[in-house]
Enzyme design. Sequence first.
Site, PDB file in Angstrom:
ATOM      1  N   HIS A 120       2.414 -11.051   9.775  1.00 12.80           N
ATOM      2  CA  HIS A 120       2.632 -10.024   8.969  1.00 12.80           C
ATOM      3  C   HIS A 120       1.139  -9.325   9.516  1.00 12.80           C
ATOM      4  O   HIS A 120       0.744  -7.927   8.863  1.00 12.80           O
ATOM      5  CB  HIS A 120       2.034 -10.263   7.577  1.00 12.80           C
ATOM      6  CG  HIS A 120       3.773 -10.507   7.251  1.00 12.80           C
ATOM      7  ND1 HIS A 120       4.364  -9.690   6.644  1.00 12.80           N
ATOM      8  CD2 HIS A 120       4.624 -12.158   6.459  1.00 12.80           C
ATOM      9  CE1 HIS A 120       6.094  -9.989   6.337  1.00 12.80           C
ATOM     10  NE2 HIS A 120       5.402 -11.602   6.119  1.00 12.80           N
TER      11      HIS A 120
ATOM     12  N   THR B 232       4.689  -0.494   3.709  1.00 11.72           N
ATOM     13  CA  THR B 232       6.055  -0.055   3.595  1.00 11.72           C
ATOM     14  C   THR B 232       6.039   0.915   2.511  1.00 11.72           C
ATOM     15  O   THR B 232       6.723   1.357   2.279  1.00 11.72           O
ATOM     16  CB  THR B 232       6.545  -1.500   2.671  1.00 11.72           C
ATOM     17  OG1 THR B 232       6.038  -1.970   1.945  1.00 11.72           O
ATOM     18  CG2 THR B 232       7.155  -2.204   4.037  1.00 11.72           C
TER      19      THR B 232
ATOM     20  N   LYS C 195      -1.801   1.865  -2.343  1.00 15.08           N
ATOM     21  CA  LYS C 195      -1.806   0.620  -2.111  1.00 15.08           C
ATOM     22  C   LYS C 195      -2.811  -0.555  -1.988  1.00 15.08           C
ATOM     23  O   LYS C 195      -4.164   0.193  -2.911  1.00 15.08           O
ATOM     24  CB  LYS C 195      -1.865   0.830  -0.632  1.00 15.08           C
ATOM     25  CG  LYS C 195      -2.466   1.386   0.125  1.00 15.08           C
ATOM     26  CD  LYS C 195      -2.929   1.776   0.965  1.00 15.08           C
ATOM     27  CE  LYS C 195      -1.509   2.920   1.807  1.00 15.08           C
ATOM     28  NZ  LYS C 195      -0.714   2.800   2.592  1.00 15.08           N
ATOM     29  N   ARG C 196      -3.280  -1.527  -1.811  1.00 22.04           N
ATOM     30  CA  ARG C 196      -4.290  -2.418  -2.085  1.00 22.04           C
ATOM     31  C   ARG C 196      -5.785  -1.844  -1.668  1.00 22.04           C
ATOM     32  O   ARG C 196      -5.494  -1.062  -1.044  1.00 22.04           O
ATOM     33  CB  ARG C 196      -3.878  -3.926  -1.703  1.00 22.04           C
ATOM     34  CG  ARG C 196      -3.390  -4.993  -2.151  1.00 22.04           C
ATOM     35  CD  ARG C 196      -3.737  -5.212  -3.704  1.00 22.04           C
ATOM     36  NE  ARG C 196      -4.498  -6.007  -3.266  1.00 22.04           N
ATOM     37  CZ  ARG C 196      -5.108  -7.154  -3.767  1.00 22.04           C
ATOM     38  NH1 ARG C 196      -3.819  -7.658  -3.950  1.00 22.04           N
ATOM     39  NH2 ARG C 196      -5.839  -8.257  -3.403  1.00 22.04           N
TER      40      ARG C 196
ATOM     41  N   LYS D 226      -7.414   0.295   5.426  1.00 25.62           N
ATOM     42  CA  LYS D 226      -6.584   1.360   5.395  1.00 25.62           C
ATOM     43  C   LYS D 226      -7.337   2.856   4.542  1.00 25.62           C
ATOM     44  O   LYS D 226      -7.217   3.849   4.536  1.00 25.62           O
ATOM     45  CB  LYS D 226      -6.033   0.385   3.622  1.00 25.62           C
ATOM     46  CG  LYS D 226      -5.593  -0.510   3.892  1.00 25.62           C
ATOM     47  CD  LYS D 226      -4.020  -1.168   2.523  1.00 25.62           C
ATOM     48  CE  LYS D 226      -3.739  -2.619   2.412  1.00 25.62           C
ATOM     49  NZ  LYS D 226      -2.527  -2.067   3.714  1.00 25.62           N
TER      50      LYS D 226
ATOM     51  N   LYS E  40       8.606   3.707   1.172  1.00 19.15           N
ATOM     52  CA  LYS E  40       9.082   4.224   0.044  1.00 19.15           C
ATOM     53  C   LYS E  40       9.046   6.374  -0.279  1.00 19.15           C
ATOM     54  O   LYS E  40       9.042   6.799  -0.718  1.00 19.15           O
ATOM     55  CB  LYS E  40       8.219   3.808  -1.060  1.00 19.15           C
ATOM     56  CG  LYS E  40       8.881   1.964  -1.410  1.00 19.15           C
ATOM     57  CD  LYS E  40       7.536   1.136  -1.398  1.00 19.15           C
ATOM     58  CE  LYS E  40       8.141  -0.010  -1.481  1.00 19.15           C
ATOM     59  NZ  LYS E  40       6.915  -1.317  -1.462  1.00 19.15           N
TER      60      LYS E  40
END
Length: 822
Positions: free
Chosen positions: A367, A666, A558-559, A564, A670
């Site tokens: 992952h 993911t 998100k985290r 990111k 969504k």
Amino acid sequence: MSDTQPTADPVTFEYDHLDNDVDALRKSITNQLIYTVGRDQRSANSADWFFALFHAVRDRMMHRWRETLATAQDSDAKRVYYLSMEFLTGRALTNALLSVGIMDEARTACTQLGLDFDALIDLETDAGLGNGGLGRLAACFLDSMATVGVPGMGYGIRYDYGMFAQRIVHGRQVEEPDYWLVNGNPWEFMRPEFSYPVHFGGRLVQAGDDVRWVETDDVVATAYDTGVPGHELRSVATMRLWTARATSGINLDAFNKGDYMRAVEAKNASENVSRVLYPDDSTDHGKELRLRQEYFFVSASLQDIVRRFKKHQGNFDLFADRVAIHLNDTHPALAVPELMRLLVDEQRLEWDNAWNICKKVFSYTNHTLMQEALETWPVDMMGRLLPRHLRIIYDLNANFLAEVHERFPGENDLLRRVSLIDERGQRRVRMAYLSVLASHKVNGVSALHSQLMVQTIFADFARLYPERFCNKTNGITPRRWLSQANRPLAGLIDARIGTDWRRNLDELAQLRPLATDPEFVSAFQEAKAQNKRRLAERIAAETGVIVNPNSLFDVQIKRMHEYKRQLLNVLHVVTRYQQILARPHADWVPRTVVFAGKAASAYFMAKLVIKLINDVARVVNHDKRIGDKLKVVFIPNYRVSLAEVIIPAADLSEQISTAGTEASGTGNMKFALNGALTIGTWDGANIEIAENVGLEHIFIFGHRTEQVAALRASGYNPRRYYDNNYDLKTAIDRIAEGAFSPEEPGRFHDITRTLLESDYYLLLADYSDYLATQHKVDELYRNPAEWTRHAIMNVAGMGAFSSDRTIREYASEIWNVKPLFP
Ligand code: 26V
């Protein structure tokens, strides 16, 4: 009754009291209140009613759960065991109501009882037994296994404390323990009959070829089962989580010496192994308790699997025909030496025979490519805690290296590179290599990630075993992420194309022609508006900030992670703020920029970015000159149930990781499924989303993976971008000067310095394209019909991203199992 004890007289179910009409439900709820909760209508508070409702719903799943288990048992079918340290399931009640198909009836029954149904639903605490994407994926997979009918089971840990709760105090993250079990967990069944000893420590005694592991410290693992209902209750999957109990209630030795307190302390200590979820998904800290957790749940799960197999089959030649064991990342990789230990030491199989079984049984999903998150364990720690497993790993490694040497004689550096033991510095066991070695299939989670995986971290292994590597692009369950989270849109879709999309998401393609149907377009807009009003209320309640529901909702949740690039988003916000101040009367498209996400407690930079977001929000939101044109909010305590409220309300989905860093994502799926447009980099599953919805319906920007590599290779210099871009320079300067932290001007020095001196994730290189693309977003938003057309095309193109598709692919191409309930 256990799931393995066939009864002589099959039990017949009495269904009559479990009808699904309003009267029956109301009766069940009041009965549950009296007989299970132990209250009557006069004394019950809302929590009591919540539990009563819960039990009434749960009862209506039980027969399918038992039938699922019985069918699997009777059929001798191969079963999938999905081993995962994390299952981020969130709330269960709404999901169960929809699955059983009694949402409206339950609402009416509650109303008749004088209860506020929505308030009851809101009382449920999230099961937050995961960090983020990996744990949520495991939860979506269980939902899909139950829906598709893949006979399987999830194995994990029943942490007493889940993911910490995040509070924001003076703009900074404060962590609070999440004791989610405090009011009891009405969903789980304790199964004390499924308890196994798990050994730690001790030493090895060798007698000939025989190795015995003796003088161990033992903990007992006890099973708790939770049913995961599939769509329309097609089947119910089992999630079996282990909790730790001390072997003897207390330390008898200390007890006999009269030291009662010390005796009880020892008991407490050994039960620590299932106490708390590690809330850091960014770095591998190599903490001993974490290694204990990994072995604890793996050992219990494997003993359980072997026990179940032996009950029906004495012959281990058939093991690989009946059992598939999946490793969700390397966290359960000790399953490999544990299965070897069980087969060789306990079941007395020959080593080679046992190893051949392992290679057929295991499969592994990677992952992340992030070096710092790849697990390794110090050899000395593993030797102390799990001497037998370390010995097995050494023996596997010796055989493996001999094979490599034979195939590639003379390539000594290859041997050093692929060894299961990293000999540089403190010797460490490489868990990813162990997982690859034992698995017949190894997959990445998006096309790009799977490709990079074999080019980078597993390049040598891809040369040794090319046939093992494959891709299985992630997916999400449309039940939770559309049907449940977005009732307005789901209802609208039902009215136009029927309800089948819930189990066949490709049906959404039928929406394409409706993208220009004025009636559908305006209904679609109204659904979005409704979701935005709901979120605006939630934002007001949680942060006190009043946002305009008609503004463009720009969302990044998100985290918190440097890769990111929440910070790139902040740079855009600061630039926009400066530009509005410079031209206050220009025709700005009003925006609300929403952030949410947790930072690992020791992740300094991620926490500082949270503070920056909150400081920027405070300044911007209070600046009278700005008004509605820009609002910034950080919604605290991001979790599954909050995502279910935020995502349906988003107009714009921020998926802006540096190309090559986000394995899949993911959340991106969504949002698109809920009719948000994506602004994203050419990374992870963004690429496949673009390909499926159509490149003209998505905003892609920034350097691509090869360009990132080239830029770095040529000696990346962030200053060049800073010096040459006025807006960028201004934004960074403003932050550096303390424009958002006047009380402490140097507060964000570490951020601005890192940006200018290294900028590993290339924010500065992508800034100008990001801003230009944000400008295009504004322009499109000015045209609501056009915007909505693109949004509908996104929804219509998301069929491929159902986790049902993903699970079917795993079932046929990795696990080799057939759905039991086709
Ligand atoms: C990593 C670590 C590092 C060692 C200690 C504890 C710990 C716990 C969790 C993790 C998880 C990191 C990997 C992860 O969550 N990857 C995410 O997986 C998603 C599902 O495949 C994928 O969509 C995301 O892109 C990816 O970041």
